[in-house]
Design a protein around this motif. Structure first.
Motif, PDB file in Angstrom:
ATOM      1  N   ASN A  15      36.567  -7.144  28.591  1.00 22.35           N
ATOM      2  CA  ASN A  15      37.908  -6.374  28.193  1.00 22.35           C
ATOM      3  C   ASN A  15      39.100  -6.489  28.916  1.00 22.35           C
ATOM      4  OD1 ASN A  15      35.725  -4.062  26.815  1.00 22.35           O
ATOM      5  ND2 ASN A  15      37.408  -4.755  25.601  1.00 22.35           N
ATOM      6  N   GLU A  16      39.138  -7.262  30.093  1.00 18.36           N
ATOM      7  CA  GLU A  16      39.809  -7.623  30.935  1.00 18.36           C
ATOM      8  C   GLU A  16      41.333  -8.074  30.312  1.00 18.36           C
ATOM      9  OE1 GLU A  16      40.802 -10.153  35.133  1.00 18.36           O
ATOM     10  OE2 GLU A  16      38.992 -10.413  34.090  1.00 18.36           O
ATOM     11  N   PRO A  17      41.192  -8.907  29.182  1.00 18.33           N
ATOM     12  CA  PRO A  17      42.521  -9.442  28.483  1.00 18.33           C
ATOM     13  C   PRO A  17      43.229  -8.144  27.961  1.00 18.33           C
ATOM     14  CG  PRO A  17      40.982 -10.890  28.065  1.00 18.33           C
ATOM     15  CD  PRO A  17      40.145  -9.670  28.591  1.00 18.33           C
ATOM     16  N   ASP A  18      42.349  -7.119  27.618  1.00 14.17           N
ATOM     17  CA  ASP A  18      42.741  -5.917  26.943  1.00 14.17           C
ATOM     18  C   ASP A  18      43.900  -4.942  27.750  1.00 14.17           C
ATOM     19  OD1 ASP A  18      41.850  -6.768  24.488  1.00 14.17           O
ATOM     20  OD2 ASP A  18      39.970  -5.577  24.950  1.00 14.17           O
ATOM     21  N   LEU A  19      43.794  -5.469  29.174  1.00 18.36           N
ATOM     22  CA  LEU A  19      44.547  -4.718  30.156  1.00 18.36           C
ATOM     23  C   LEU A  19      45.983  -4.842  30.171  1.00 18.36           C
ATOM     24  CD1 LEU A  19      42.145  -5.129  33.332  1.00 18.36           C
ATOM     25  CD2 LEU A  19      42.510  -2.863  31.937  1.00 18.36           C
ATOM     26  N   GLN A  20      46.263  -6.034  29.205  1.00 20.64           N
ATOM     27  CA  GLN A  20      47.788  -6.661  29.216  1.00 20.64           C
ATOM     28  C   GLN A  20      48.431  -5.552  28.375  1.00 20.64           C
ATOM     29  OE1 GLN A  20      48.980  -8.678  31.242  1.00 20.64           O
ATOM     30  NE2 GLN A  20      46.874  -9.221  32.090  1.00 20.64           N
ATOM     31  N   ASP A  21      47.718  -4.913  27.506  1.00 22.34           N
ATOM     32  CA  ASP A  21      48.326  -3.985  26.296  1.00 22.34           C
ATOM     33  C   ASP A  21      48.230  -2.538  26.904  1.00 22.34           C
ATOM     34  OD1 ASP A  21      48.425  -6.422  24.435  1.00 22.34           O
ATOM     35  OD2 ASP A  21      46.476  -5.624  23.770  1.00 22.34           O
ATOM     36  N   ILE A  22      47.701  -2.299  28.174  1.00 23.19           N
ATOM     37  CA  ILE A  22      47.944  -1.023  28.643  1.00 23.19           C
ATOM     38  C   ILE A  22      49.217  -0.413  28.875  1.00 23.19           C
ATOM     39  CG2 ILE A  22      46.788   0.599  30.468  1.00 23.19           C
ATOM     40  CD1 ILE A  22      44.742  -0.485  28.730  1.00 23.19           C
ATOM     41  N   ASP A  23      49.449   0.940  28.569  1.00 25.76           N
ATOM     42  CA  ASP A  23      50.782   1.305  28.898  1.00 25.76           C
ATOM     43  C   ASP A  23      51.295   1.109  30.328  1.00 25.76           C
ATOM     44  OD1 ASP A  23      52.473   3.895  29.660  1.00 25.76           O
ATOM     45  OD2 ASP A  23      53.020   3.297  27.611  1.00 25.76           O
ATOM     46  N   PRO A  24      52.459   0.771  30.722  1.00 23.17           N
ATOM     47  CA  PRO A  24      52.865   0.459  31.959  1.00 23.17           C
ATOM     48  C   PRO A  24      52.605   1.702  32.901  1.00 23.17           C
ATOM     49  CG  PRO A  24      54.506  -0.420  30.473  1.00 23.17           C
ATOM     50  CD  PRO A  24      53.574   0.485  29.459  1.00 23.17           C
ATOM     51  N   THR A  25      52.749   3.024  32.444  1.00 23.31           N
ATOM     52  CA  THR A  25      52.761   4.111  33.282  1.00 23.31           C
ATOM     53  C   THR A  25      51.175   4.282  33.762  1.00 23.31           C
ATOM     54  OG1 THR A  25      54.673   5.249  31.972  1.00 23.31           O
ATOM     55  CG2 THR A  25      52.850   6.653  33.247  1.00 23.31           C
ATOM     56  N   VAL A  26      50.384   3.885  32.747  1.00 28.02           N
ATOM     57  CA  VAL A  26      49.048   4.104  33.085  1.00 28.02           C
ATOM     58  C   VAL A  26      48.642   3.119  34.120  1.00 28.02           C
ATOM     59  CG1 VAL A  26      46.548   3.895  32.200  1.00 28.02           C
ATOM     60  CG2 VAL A  26      48.392   5.023  30.794  1.00 28.02           C
ATOM     61  N   ARG A  27      49.099   1.816  34.179  1.00 25.14           N
ATOM     62  CA  ARG A  27      48.886   0.471  34.914  1.00 25.14           C
ATOM     63  C   ARG A  27      49.251   1.218  36.328  1.00 25.14           C
ATOM     64  NH1 ARG A  27      50.162  -3.184  30.934  1.00 25.14           N
ATOM     65  NH2 ARG A  27      52.313  -3.472  31.983  1.00 25.14           N
ATOM     66  N   GLU A  28      50.315   1.690  36.382  1.00 27.83           N
ATOM     67  CA  GLU A  28      50.985   2.302  37.769  1.00 27.83           C
ATOM     68  C   GLU A  28      49.935   2.984  38.305  1.00 27.83           C
ATOM     69  OE1 GLU A  28      55.061   2.995  37.017  1.00 27.83           O
ATOM     70  OE2 GLU A  28      55.624   1.242  36.403  1.00 27.83           O
ATOM     71  N   ASN A  29      49.472   4.074  37.731  1.00 24.75           N
ATOM     72  CA  ASN A  29      48.864   5.143  38.215  1.00 24.75           C
ATOM     73  C   ASN A  29      47.599   5.090  38.436  1.00 24.75           C
ATOM     74  OD1 ASN A  29      51.313   7.394  38.501  1.00 24.75           O
ATOM     75  ND2 ASN A  29      51.668   6.468  36.648  1.00 24.75           N
ATOM     76  N   VAL A  30      47.007   4.152  37.732  1.00 21.04           N
ATOM     77  CA  VAL A  30      45.352   3.837  37.503  1.00 21.04           C
ATOM     78  C   VAL A  30      44.647   2.532  38.150  1.00 21.04           C
ATOM     79  CG1 VAL A  30      43.180   3.961  36.047  1.00 21.04           C
ATOM     80  CG2 VAL A  30      45.082   5.619  35.732  1.00 21.04           C
ATOM     81  N   GLU A  31      43.921   2.684  38.946  1.00 14.71           N
ATOM     82  CA  GLU A  31      43.240   1.481  39.396  1.00 14.71           C
ATOM     83  C   GLU A  31      42.171   1.078  38.472  1.00 14.71           C
ATOM     84  OE1 GLU A  31      42.285   2.031  43.411  1.00 14.71           O
ATOM     85  OE2 GLU A  31      44.486   1.630  44.062  1.00 14.71           O
ATOM     86  N   PHE A  32      41.900  -0.312  38.118  1.00 12.33           N
ATOM     87  CA  PHE A  32      40.744  -0.576  37.200  1.00 12.33           C
ATOM     88  C   PHE A  32      39.780  -1.323  37.761  1.00 12.33           C
ATOM     89  CE2 PHE A  32      42.677   0.886  33.386  1.00 12.33           C
ATOM     90  CZ  PHE A  32      43.914   0.834  33.345  1.00 12.33           C
ATOM     91  N   VAL A  33      38.537  -1.205  37.906  1.00 14.61           N
ATOM     92  CA  VAL A  33      37.274  -1.987  38.334  1.00 14.61           C
ATOM     93  C   VAL A  33      36.798  -2.795  36.861  1.00 14.61           C
ATOM     94  CG1 VAL A  33      35.188  -2.077  39.037  1.00 14.61           C
ATOM     95  CG2 VAL A  33      36.845  -0.571  40.147  1.00 14.61           C
ATOM     96  N   ILE A  34      36.686  -4.102  37.319  1.00 17.14           N
ATOM     97  CA  ILE A  34      36.209  -4.769  36.239  1.00 17.14           C
ATOM     98  C   ILE A  34      34.693  -5.131  36.487  1.00 17.14           C
ATOM     99  CG2 ILE A  34      36.397  -7.345  34.843  1.00 17.14           C
ATOM    100  CD1 ILE A  34      38.959  -5.240  34.922  1.00 17.14           C
ATOM    101  N   ALA A  35      33.918  -4.868  35.563  1.00 18.25           N
ATOM    102  CA  ALA A  35      32.349  -4.954  35.813  1.00 18.25           C
ATOM    103  C   ALA A  35      31.646  -5.712  34.913  1.00 18.25           C
ATOM    104  CB  ALA A  35      31.748  -3.384  35.864  1.00 18.25           C
TER     105      ALA A  35
END
Length: 820
Positions: free
Chosen positions: A757-777
């Motif tokens: 699902n890593e490519p789907d991170l491009q569609d994440i809201d910018p506000t969420v990307r700024e405040n949440v860290e993502f771990v790719i498992a």
């Protein structure tokens, strides 16, 4: 004729020469009065000669009434010697003569003199009374009287005097001659009766002739009655139609002929193909032959009106100004960049290739995100007519294709109706809620849509009611759906899918301040100066009183605030009527409860400390993403597995797979390998009233089981999603954008997502990307290493699972073994 002459010679003793007057269509009988008109020269000469010879002449009938100048061969040899009683000159050269018959006479010899008069030597013919009994004669007379009375009742030209004379009775010979003289029989029949010298046989023949005439008159009268009835009906209808014409003229209505001619003109003005024009003109011709007020004429009128209302040639000029189109889209909607970009691409291609056809878009997303409203803006941006057709709950194929004309109440399908409403052949038609269609015994509407949405077929779409091919290739179809699961695969293949995700709190606040609040202020009669509601207050309203993917519930809450404010302002105006300005109402967090009541949603259900067996999972719902905590407790027992929380079959199977994986990795996790015999494991999902299903909670349950069996707490600021396999691989899931929004709203600092699902991170809201860290498992090792923390002796924490990969801080999108 020779036999008659022989009888004559046997019965007569004397003869005389008399002028002959030929009769056309008439026969004179002895002892009877008869009048006729004389106009021919031969008849005039005979009449003049008779006046000189004691007013006596011989009357005999012509064999052919069409002969104007008869010869001796054209006359019958049996006639009547008559005496002229009266001569009356008529205007012109005609003379009316009244004569009385004296006796039957036969002709010995005809002769024609130089003066032009025809003469004949005639002799008296005596009749025979007949050798029959008096009773038979009486019976024959009665039979004649009965027949004649019946005949007189059927023949209107028989006078009462004649009837009374017959009823008075008399000798058979006289009655036979009297009836024959006063009955409109054929002259051939009368001549036969005249030549019959036997009185009784003559009477019998008259009775037979009357019987025949009675049958004919009965048939004629029956025909006349039917004819009169039909004529009366036609006259009545004619009279009523004339009245109707006058009434229609007074009311300004058209005559049927004018109406049909107007239909023909409209049909020809459409310039349809030959087959379609011929069919419509044929229907107009059928209407012309029908009764104006008949039910069938109403059906034909409705059909013609429906066909003529269709936009066969009506189109609108499409706007290809990309800047103007983008301006319209941005004016009406905030966000929805995917939809806007796709529409701009379509317009750009259309400007370069105007012949492009067959574009079908499908907007998929949760309720309230603006799918329907943006289509209306798209129609305005493209300068196309707009028509909406709701497919929710449609189960009948006829709703799409229409009903046959033969059915009572038949009507065209929704496609043709939408085009009629739009009034344009290149309209934009919105098919709303296409995923809500059903199917029953009356057909599958989704199958009917296969032709409508296929550019290779819809250029000759035939509606069952219209029965004429209509070109749908210029129509732009846009459909909306909440989910793709219920849309048949062949129908889904004909559409280009554009997904609309749920809004973030910031997007909702922007939409509310730009669009929803001004709209509701206007609806409730308020101005901006009457209601003060800041952006921060709007964010609090969204967070505490709504939980949805779209903004429909938010708009309802704003409307409720406006109603409360309108009530306050109206009461203040009534208390202070002299006040020129309205009262200003301020809404903030402190007084929000007075407008909307107690907050309905709180985010304090997420634990604020690390706990054993409690993991924050992420779930997707139709209204957006949700936090879904999983609780696992391991107690001494016999190895039973208990799963509660109103779970579906797929989620139950995921729980079993999670237990199997933990057993396979027990030694690495520091768990007793025999736990499946000595521990009972209970997996519970709170909010059991809500059904839950799907595989995306696999990693969440696996982490909770591992934490409960190893007594290692789980980080409270970590949320996760993903499907797990028996070998510990983390599989991809859907709805990532909505799930990450739920994590952000709940204050999560880290979110674990599947590597695929890593490519789907491009569609994440910018506000969420700024405040949440993502771990790719990619495997459960990464998940457990990130989520489980064992306290160290020095007060610090260390990884619960040690792998060969190093654990280092990194940025969003780090690979396995990295901590974001």
């Amino acid at each position: 004729m020779s036999q008659i002459e022989e009888v004559v010679h046997d019965t007569c003793e004397e003869s005389e020469v008399l002028p002959v007057l030929p009769l056309r269509g008439l026969v004179a009988f002895p002892e009877m009065l008869i009048h006729f008109d004389v106009g021919r020269l031969i008849s005039m000469k005979a009449l003049e000669q008779s006046m000189q010879d004691n007013q006596r002449l011989f009357l005999t009938a012509q064999r052919d009434i069409r002969t104007d100048v008869p010869t001796t061969d054209d006359l019958f040899v049996v006639g009547t010697v008559c005496t002229v009683k009266q001569i009356l000159r008529l205007p012109g050269d005609n003379i009316r003569v009244l004569v009385e018959g004296s006796y039957r006479a036969g002709v010995e010899q005809f002769s024609k003199e130089d003066d032009g008069c025809m003469r004949a030597r005639v002799f008296r013919m005596e009749t025979e009374p007949g050798r029959v009994s008096e009773r038979r004669k009486e019976a024959l007379v009665r039979a004649l009287q009965d027949r004649f009375e019946e005949y007189a009742g059927l023949a209107s030209q028989i006078t009462n005097d004649v009837v009374m004379t017959v009823l008075d009775g008399g000798e058979p010979g006289y009655l036979a001659d009297y009836v024959a003289q006063n009955t409109p029989l054929a002259y051939e029949t009368k001549q036969e009766l005249l030549e019959e010298l036997h009185d009784v046989r003559r009477l019998e023949r008259v009775v037979r002739v009357l019987g025949h005439e009675i049958e004919i008159l009965q048939i004629e009268n029956s025909i006349q009655d039917k004819l009169k009835e039909q004529i009366d009906k036609n006259q009545k209808e004619y009279y009523l139609r004339e009245q109707l014409k006058i009434i229609q003229t007074e009311l300004g209505d058209q005559d049927l002929g004018e109406e049909v001619e107007e239909y023909r003109e409209k049909i020809r003005a459409l310039h349809l193909d030959e087959a379609a024009e011929t069919k419509l003109l044929k229907e107009a011709g059928r209407l012309e032959k029908m009764q104006p007020m008949s039910a069938e004429s109403g059906v034909v009128r409705t059909y013609l009106d429906t066909c003529l209302e269709l936009p066969w040639n009506s189109t609108t000029s499409e706007r290809v100004n990309l800047k103007q189109a983008r301006k319209v889209l941005d004016r009406d909607h905030f966000g929805l960049d995917k939809v806007k970009d796709r529409i701009m691409e379509f317009l750009a291609v259309k400007s370069l290739a105007p012949q492009l056809k067959g574009q079908v878009l499908c907007l998929v997303g949760p309720p309230g995100v603006g799918k329907t409203s943006i289509v209306r803006s798209v129609a305005e941006a493209m300068n196309r007519k707009y028509a909406r057709m709701s497919l929710g709950g449609v189960r009948d194929e006829a709703d799409i294709r229409g009903h046959r004309k033969t059915y009572i109440g038949a009507m065209p399908g929704r496609i043709m109706t939408a085009l009629t409403q739009a009034g344009s052949k290149n309209a934009l038609i919105l098919m709303d809620e296409i995923d809500k269609m059903g199917a029953d015994s009356r057909g599958d509407p989704a199958a009917a849509l296969l032709e409508v949405l296929d550019a290779e077929q819809n250029n000759a779409f035939r509606d069952h009611y219209i029965e004429l091919p209509f070109d749908l290739s210029d129509v732009l179809f846009i459909t909306t759906a909440n989910t793709l699961d219920t849309i048949p695969r062949p129908l889904l293949d004909r559409m280009e899918i554009i997904e609309l995700s749920s809004y973030t709190e910031q997007e909702k606040a922007e939409i509310a301040m730009r669009h929803l609040l001004p709209k509701q202020l206007e609806h409730h009669g308020l101005k901006k100066s009457n209601l003060a509601l800041s952006r921060d207050t709007m964010v609090y309203l969204i967070d505490a009183y709504t939980r949805e993917a779209g903004v429909r519930r938010l708009e309802q809450q704003i409307a409720k605030v406006c109603r409360k404010a309108a009530k306050i302002i109206a009461e203040d105006q009534q208390e202070h009527p002299d006040r020129k300005t309205r009262k200003r109402v301020t809404v903030n967090r402190s007084n929000m409860e007075s407008f909307l009541g107690t907050p309905r949603y709180k985010h304090d259900n997420v634990t604020k400390k690390d706990e054993i067996g409690v993991v924050n999972g992420l779930a997707w719902t139709s209204v957006g993403g949700e936090m879904l905590q999983v609780e696992v407790n391991a107690v001494p027992g016999t190895g039973k597995l208990e799963i509660t929380g109103n779970l579906g079959k797929v989620m139950t199977e995921s729980a079993k797979a999670a237990v199997t994986y933990v057993r396979s990795a027990a030694e690495k996790l520091g768990i007793d390998p025999m736990f499946y015999k000595e521990k009972d494991i209970h997996i519970h999902f709170p909010e059991a009233a809500i059904p839950k299903d799907g595989p995306s909670a696999g990693v969440t349950m696996t982490t909770a089981i591992a934490s409960a069996l190893s007594d290692i707490p789980v980080r409270h600021d970590v949320a996760m999603t993903g499907e797990v396999t028996l070998r510990g691989r983390v599989m991809p899931i859907g709805g990532l954008k909505e799930k990450t929004m739920a994590a952000y709203r709940s204050g999560m600092k880290t979110v674990i997502v599947p590597a695929e699902n890593e490519p789907d991170l491009q569609d994440i809201d910018p506000t969420v990307r700024e405040n949440v860290e993502f771990v790719i498992a990619e495997t459960m090792d990464t998940v457990l290493q990130t989520a489980l923390r064992r306290p160290a002796k020095d007060g610090k924490t260390e990884a619960a699972v040690v792998t060969d990969a190093s654990v280092q801080p990194g940025k969003t999108g780090a690979r396995q073994g990295e901590l974001c």
